[in-house]
Design a protein around this motif. Structure first.
Motif, PDB file in Angstrom:
ATOM      1  N   THR A 161       0.790  -1.230   0.000  1.00 19.94           N
ATOM      2  CA  THR A 161       0.000   0.000   0.000  1.00 19.94           C
ATOM      3  C   THR A 161       0.825   1.284   0.000  1.00 19.94           C
ATOM      4  OG1 THR A 161      -0.125  -0.130   2.416  1.00 19.94           O
ATOM      5  CG2 THR A 161      -1.940  -1.108   1.172  1.00 19.94           C
ATOM      6  N   VAL A 162       2.136   1.158   0.174  1.00 21.39           N
ATOM      7  CA  VAL A 162       2.979   2.352   0.281  1.00 21.39           C
ATOM      8  C   VAL A 162       3.285   2.910  -1.108  1.00 21.39           C
ATOM      9  CG1 VAL A 162       5.233   3.216   1.047  1.00 21.39           C
ATOM     10  CG2 VAL A 162       4.009   1.519   2.421  1.00 21.39           C
ATOM     11  N   ARG A 163       3.344   4.223  -1.218  1.00 21.48           N
ATOM     12  CA  ARG A 163       3.800   4.886  -2.439  1.00 21.48           C
ATOM     13  C   ARG A 163       4.997   5.762  -2.061  1.00 21.48           C
ATOM     14  NH1 ARG A 163      -1.678   6.644  -5.801  1.00 21.48           N
ATOM     15  NH2 ARG A 163      -2.704   4.611  -5.682  1.00 21.48           N
ATOM     16  N   ALA A 164       6.139   5.126  -1.958  1.00 19.88           N
ATOM     17  CA  ALA A 164       7.324   5.822  -1.469  1.00 19.88           C
ATOM     18  C   ALA A 164       7.706   7.004  -2.351  1.00 19.88           C
ATOM     19  CB  ALA A 164       8.499   4.841  -1.362  1.00 19.88           C
ATOM     20  N   PHE A 165       7.370   6.944  -3.631  1.00 24.18           N
ATOM     21  CA  PHE A 165       7.719   8.033  -4.540  1.00 24.18           C
ATOM     22  C   PHE A 165       6.957   9.316  -4.212  1.00 24.18           C
ATOM     23  CE2 PHE A 165       4.613   5.226  -6.585  1.00 24.18           C
ATOM     24  CZ  PHE A 165       3.548   6.089  -6.805  1.00 24.18           C
ATOM     25  N   GLU A 166       5.909   9.226  -3.394  1.00 24.13           N
ATOM     26  CA  GLU A 166       5.170  10.411  -2.990  1.00 24.13           C
ATOM     27  C   GLU A 166       5.773  11.084  -1.766  1.00 24.13           C
ATOM     28  OE1 GLU A 166       1.141   9.151  -2.483  1.00 24.13           O
ATOM     29  OE2 GLU A 166       0.721   9.090  -4.635  1.00 24.13           O
ATOM     30  N   ASN A 167       6.742  10.438  -1.129  1.00 23.48           N
ATOM     31  CA  ASN A 167       7.394  11.008   0.051  1.00 23.48           C
ATOM     32  C   ASN A 167       8.386  12.088  -0.395  1.00 23.48           C
ATOM     33  OD1 ASN A 167       8.827  11.568   2.393  1.00 23.48           O
ATOM     34  ND2 ASN A 167       8.961   9.424   3.038  1.00 23.48           N
ATOM     35  N   HIS A 292      19.825  13.473  -8.280  1.00 23.07           N
ATOM     36  CA  HIS A 292      18.754  13.677  -9.259  1.00 23.07           C
ATOM     37  C   HIS A 292      17.484  12.997  -8.747  1.00 23.07           C
ATOM     38  CE1 HIS A 292      22.490  14.240 -11.552  1.00 23.07           C
ATOM     39  NE2 HIS A 292      21.782  15.051 -12.323  1.00 23.07           N
ATOM     40  N   ASP A 293      16.929  13.580  -7.706  1.00 23.90           N
ATOM     41  CA  ASP A 293      15.791  12.978  -7.016  1.00 23.90           C
ATOM     42  C   ASP A 293      14.558  12.904  -7.905  1.00 23.90           C
ATOM     43  OD1 ASP A 293      14.752  11.924  -4.421  1.00 23.90           O
ATOM     44  OD2 ASP A 293      13.354  13.596  -4.653  1.00 23.90           O
ATOM     45  N   ASP A 294      14.327  13.900  -8.728  1.00 24.46           N
ATOM     46  CA  ASP A 294      13.145  13.878  -9.592  1.00 24.46           C
ATOM     47  C   ASP A 294      13.180  12.688 -10.546  1.00 24.46           C
ATOM     48  OD1 ASP A 294      12.120  16.110  -8.405  1.00 24.46           O
ATOM     49  OD2 ASP A 294      12.774  17.504  -9.964  1.00 24.46           O
ATOM     50  N   GLU A 295      14.358  12.376 -11.079  1.00 24.38           N
ATOM     51  CA  GLU A 295      14.484  11.216 -11.955  1.00 24.38           C
ATOM     52  C   GLU A 295      14.215   9.926 -11.196  1.00 24.38           C
ATOM     53  OE1 GLU A 295      17.808  10.918 -14.637  1.00 24.38           O
ATOM     54  OE2 GLU A 295      18.178  13.074 -14.495  1.00 24.38           O
ATOM     55  N   ALA A 296      14.739   9.844  -9.972  1.00 22.12           N
ATOM     56  CA  ALA A 296      14.519   8.643  -9.155  1.00 22.12           C
ATOM     57  C   ALA A 296      13.034   8.445  -8.875  1.00 22.12           C
ATOM     58  CB  ALA A 296      15.298   8.749  -7.844  1.00 22.12           C
TER      59      ALA A 296
END
Length: 342
Positions: A161-167, A292-296
């Motif tokens: 259920t986690v969406r780590a990319f939203e953190n 490059h956090d946005d790319e990750a």
């Protein structure tokens, strides 16, 4: 149809393994419209003796499984890692429930002899066998009465259920739930190189330098508090083999590093997983995505979306059903669908 599902549902852990693949697969059968009866063989063996001994409860557990099959009258018996169940019990179930089909599955690596023996023990009585390794190694389990196939580690949106990319501000840049690795192992050496270069303030690696393995909701929260995950499995190298951490990481929204030798670059695109060719390149790619956090985050979201589309619990349960009953495949499955036979 009625499905009798025999596996380790870890009742003794009091919910700490709620994300286990057995529960995901059971959900897949239910969501495909089937009735599931879950038979946790190890727990039932423990509960069948006064002293809670699994060893001395094996015979009663086999008797109870036979009685359960007679009472439930299943169309399909699914067996996963059910070491306590005897092949003779499966024969008795076939005699008692003549129409039944039997599917066995295994999530562990084939380089381990004990695991090969575990699969072989039920091979003669199975109509189909499913293993999270692909390639010619599967031929050893083929019999005149069965087929053997690869199947993937699966995800389930109700569990993953986690969406780590939203953190927006994760505590750790990289998470690796290594577990307990020997100091001379490849995993330990690579983990040491990562920590030496980047430090444990931004890297969390469980299983070394005082970091103990985690379970329960605590483990899942740690996934959500990282940007990237390293999927490096013990004994990695067999075609498409990976531990279930791959599904846990990608399915919970981490940008996941995976060695190209696994072969997953034939299924996932370069903007869905972070592939690397060698461990020097892995270190450089970690450094790059740190900057490059946005790319990750984009790769993490793409991978999360892709794995929930192609490796979800309903598709995997449907594939097991269709192969076991020798039905025409109804989906364009995105994994190797080679059926190994004699």
């Amino acid at each position: 149809m009625r499905v009798l599902y025999v596996g380790n549902f870890n009742e003794k852990s009091n919910g700490a393994r709620f994300y286990d693949s057995n529960r995901k697969l059971a959900n897949g059968f239910i969501r495909n419209g089937h009735q599931i009866y879950q038979f946790s063989d190890r727990d039932i063996a423990r509960a069948s003796t006064w002293f809670g001994s699994r060893k001395f409860g094996i015979v009663p557990a086999n008797f109870r499984l036979l009685e359960t099959a007679k009472n439930f009258w299943p169309d399909l018996l699914v067996i996963g890692h059910a070491d306590p169940i005897f092949a003779t019990t499966l024969k008795q179930i076939r005699k008692a429930v003549p129409h039944i089909k039997i599917a066995t599955y295994n999530f562990d690596a084939l380089w381990h002899p004990d695991n090969v023996n575990r699969i072989t023990a039920h091979a003669d009585e199975s109509d189909a066998i499913f293993i999270t390794t692909a390639g010619d190694q599967l031929n050893q389990f083929a019999r005149k009465n069965n087929v053997v196939s690869y199947f993937p580690n699966l995800v389930d949106k109700s569990i993953d259920t986690v969406r780590a990319f939203e953190n927006d501000d994760p505590q750790f840049r990289l998470f690796y739930g290594m577990g307990n690795a020997l100091p001379e192992s490849e995993r330990f050496n690579i983990a040491s190189r990562i920590l030496d270069r980047f430090g444990d303030e931004v890297i969390e690696i469980l299983g070394m330098r005082g970091k103990i393995p985690l379970a329960s909701i605590v483990y899942q929260r740690h996934l959500g508090n990282a940007r990237m995950g390293l999927n490096l499995s013990q004994g990695e190298g067999d075609p498409l083999y990976s531990s279930d951490r791959m599904a846990q990481y990608i399915g919970n929204g981490l940008m996941t590093f995976i060695h190209r030798r696994t072969g997953y670059d034939r299924i996932f695109k370069e903007d869905e997983l972070a592939f690397y060719d060698d461990f020097d390149q892995l270190l450089e790619r970690i450094a790059y995505f740190n900057e490059h956090d946005d790319e990750a985050r984009t790769i993490a979201k793409n991978g999360w979306k892709r794995i929930h589309e192609i490796f979800n619990e309903q598709l995997v349960a449907k594939y097991i059903t269709e192969v076991t009953f020798r039905l025409e495949l109804s989906e364009d499955y995105q994994w190797p669908i080679v059926l190994h036979r004699i």
